[in-house]
Design a protein around this motif. Structure first.
Motif, short mmCIF file in Angstrom:
data_model
loop_
_atom_site.label_atom_id
_atom_site.label_comp_id
_atom_site.label_asym_id
_atom_site.label_seq_id
_atom_site.Cartn_x
_atom_site.Cartn_y
_atom_site.Cartn_z
N VAL A 147 37.50 43.58 34.28
CA VAL A 147 36.88 42.36 33.77
C VAL A 147 36.41 42.63 32.35
N ASN A 148 36.84 41.82 31.42
CA ASN A 148 36.45 41.96 30.03
C ASN A 148 35.26 41.06 29.73
N LEU A 149 34.18 41.66 29.27
CA LEU A 149 32.98 40.91 28.89
C LEU A 149 32.50 41.37 27.52
N SER A 150 31.89 40.45 26.79
CA SER A 150 31.23 40.79 25.53
C SER A 150 29.78 40.33 25.62
N SER A 151 28.88 41.08 25.03
CA SER A 151 27.48 40.70 25.07
C SER A 151 27.25 39.47 24.20
N ILE A 201 25.42 41.87 34.19
CA ILE A 201 24.92 40.66 34.84
C ILE A 201 24.68 39.56 33.81
N ASP A 202 23.92 39.87 32.77
CA ASP A 202 23.52 38.85 31.81
C ASP A 202 24.71 38.31 31.02
N SER A 203 25.67 39.17 30.70
CA SER A 203 26.86 38.74 29.96
C SER A 203 27.77 37.90 30.84
N PHE A 204 27.93 38.31 32.10
CA PHE A 204 28.76 37.55 33.02
C PHE A 204 28.20 36.15 33.24
N VAL A 205 26.92 36.06 33.55
CA VAL A 205 26.31 34.75 33.82
C VAL A 205 26.40 33.86 32.59
N TYR A 206 26.23 34.43 31.41
CA TYR A 206 26.31 33.66 30.16
C TYR A 206 27.65 32.93 30.07
N ASP A 207 28.73 33.62 30.45
CA ASP A 207 30.07 33.00 30.41
C ASP A 207 30.32 32.10 31.62
N ALA A 208 29.90 32.57 32.79
CA ALA A 208 30.26 31.89 34.03
C ALA A 208 29.51 30.59 34.26
N ILE A 209 28.34 30.45 33.67
CA ILE A 209 27.48 29.30 33.97
C ILE A 209 28.08 27.98 33.50
N GLY A 210 28.94 28.05 32.48
CA GLY A 210 29.61 26.83 32.01
C GLY A 210 28.62 25.75 31.61
N PHE A 217 34.46 34.65 38.59
CA PHE A 217 34.72 36.09 38.66
C PHE A 217 36.15 36.37 39.10
N ILE A 218 36.60 35.68 40.12
CA ILE A 218 37.97 35.87 40.62
C ILE A 218 38.98 35.54 39.52
N GLN A 219 38.68 34.51 38.76
CA GLN A 219 39.57 34.07 37.69
C GLN A 219 39.73 35.11 36.59
N ILE A 220 38.65 35.80 36.22
CA ILE A 220 38.71 36.74 35.09
C ILE A 220 38.96 38.18 35.54
N ASN A 221 38.98 38.41 36.85
CA ASN A 221 39.20 39.76 37.38
C ASN A 221 40.71 40.02 37.44
N THR A 222 41.16 40.92 36.59
CA THR A 222 42.58 41.27 36.54
C THR A 222 42.76 42.69 37.02
N GLU A 243 26.98 28.43 43.25
CA GLU A 243 27.26 29.82 43.61
C GLU A 243 28.77 30.04 43.79
N LYS A 244 29.46 29.05 44.36
CA LYS A 244 30.92 29.14 44.48
C LYS A 244 31.57 29.15 43.10
N ARG A 245 30.99 28.39 42.17
CA ARG A 245 31.51 28.39 40.80
C ARG A 245 31.45 29.79 40.20
N LEU A 246 30.34 30.49 40.40
CA LEU A 246 30.19 31.84 39.85
C LEU A 246 31.22 32.79 40.45
N LEU A 247 31.40 32.72 41.78
CA LEU A 247 32.38 33.59 42.43
C LEU A 247 33.80 33.27 41.97
#
Length: 271
Positions: free
Chosen positions: A242-246, A199-208, A233-238, A226-230
Motif C-alpha cells: 500500500v502506497n501512502l504519503s503523509s 493510520i493518520d495518512s490512510f484515514v486522510y485519503d480514505a475518508i473522502g 483499503f482493498i482498492q489500494i492494496n496491491t 466503516e465499509k467505505r474504509l475497508l
C-alpha cells in the motif's frame, strides 16, 4: 459484530496532559540551556507524532522535536565516524541534566526517556532547513544513526496543518476515526504493529467526502462509513503493498510492517 467508529475525546486525562506538559518544558529548557545558551522552556521545540497531531489515545510514546542551532549541524559534520550517533549522545547528555535518574538512551533517530509511570518520551533533535543563502526553509533535517549514519528530512508542521484542516472539514470525523483505529488496534491486535503515521495518512485519503452531519441530513446507513474504509483499503492494496504519503509534507510513508494489522482493524470495524 462490527466495531463502528465512536468518539474518543479526552481519552488522555487532564492531569496526565499537565504532567506531560511539565516534562516537555523541562526537556526544552535543558536543550536551550546547553545548545542555545538561553533560559527558555518553550522555544525551539514542538510536539510531533500522534500526540502532536492530536490523534493519540495513550502516552506510550510522546514525540517531541527539539530544534538545534544550524551551526551545530556544520560542526558535527566535520567530525569523523558516525556523526549522527555523536549528536544523539550530546543531546542525551543534555537531557540527563534534568532527569539524571530516568532511563534514557539513544536509539536510531531519537533519544528515548522511560519514566517511572510508564509515560515514554521520544526526543527527535533536528535542524531547520536552509537554502543556499542561509535563509530558513520549511521542514527540518534530523539524524539517523543506522547504516553508518545519514541525514533525513521531516516537515511535521505541514502534516499537522493538513490534518487539522481535514478534521475541521469533516466536523471532527477525521480525528475520531484515527483514534478509533488506535483503540481497535490496542484492544484486539496489540501483538501486531500498526504505526500512527500509517493510520493518520490512510484515514486522510480514505475518508473522502464523509463528515459528521445532523441525523436529519444523513442518507447513510449504519456501518456504511466503516465499509467505505475497508473497501478503500482493498482498492489500494496491491499484492500486500500500500502506497501512502503523509498529508501536507507528501513524504513517503513506510507501510510494509503495518499493512497486516491495518487490514485486521478495518475488517473488525466493518464486518
Amino acid at each position: 459484530m462490527s466495531e463502528l467508529v465512536i468518539s474518543h475525546k479526552n481519552i488522555i486525562d487532564k492531569d496526565t496532559r499537565r504532567l506531560i506538559s511539565d516534562r516537555y518544558h523541562r526537556v526544552t529548557k535543558a536543550i536551550n540551556t546547553v545548545f542555545w545558551n538561553i533560559n527558555s522552556d518553550s522555544k525551539n521545540s514542538l510536539y510531533v507524532g500522534s500526540y502532536g497531531r492530536d490523534t493519540a489515545i495513550s502516552t506510550s510514546d510522546v514525540d517531541i522535536l527539539v530544534v538545534l542551532p544550524r551551526s551545530k549541524y556544520d560542526q558535527f559534520n566535520l567530525h569523523k565516524g558516525n556523526v549522527q550517533s555523536q549528536l544523539l549522545q550530546a543531546v542525551k547528555n543534555a537531557i540527563e541534566t534534568q532527569y539524571p535518574r530516568s532511563e534514557i538512551r539513544a536509539d536510531g533517530q531519537v533519544i528515548k526517556i522511560n519514566f517511572f509511570d510508564n509515560i515514554k518520551f521520544e526526543i527527535l533533535p533536528a535542524f531547520r532547513k536552509i537554502d543556499f543563502f542561509g535563509n530558513p526553509l520549511e521542514g527540518y533535517d534530523y539524524p539517523n544513526t543506522n547504516m553508518g549514519g545519514n541525514w533525513e528530512a521531516t516537515n511535521p508542521k505541514a502534516e499537522q496543518k493538513a490534518m487539522r484542516d481535514k478534521n475541521n472539514n469533516t466536523n471532527g470525523l477525521y480525528r475520531d476515526t484515527c483514534r478509533h483505529i488506535r483503540y481497535i488496534r490496542d484492544t484486539y491486535f496489540s501483538s501486531y504493529h500498526l504505526s500512527g503515521i500509517v493510520i493518520d495518512s490512510f484515514v486522510y485519503d480514505a475518508i473522502g467526502d464523509w463528515k459528521y452531519v445532523e441525523n436529519s441530513e444523513s442518507t447513510a446507513k449504519k456501518g456504511d462509513y466503516e465499509k467505505r474504509l475497508l473497501n478503500y483499503f482493498i482498492q489500494i492494496n496491491t499484492l500486500g503493498r500500500v502506497n501512502l504519503s503523509s498529508p501536507g509534507s507528501n513524504q513517503s510513508v513506510e507501510t510494509m510492517n503495518s499493512i497486516a494489522c491495518l487490514e485486521k482493524v478495518l475488517t473488525k470495524m466493518a464486518i
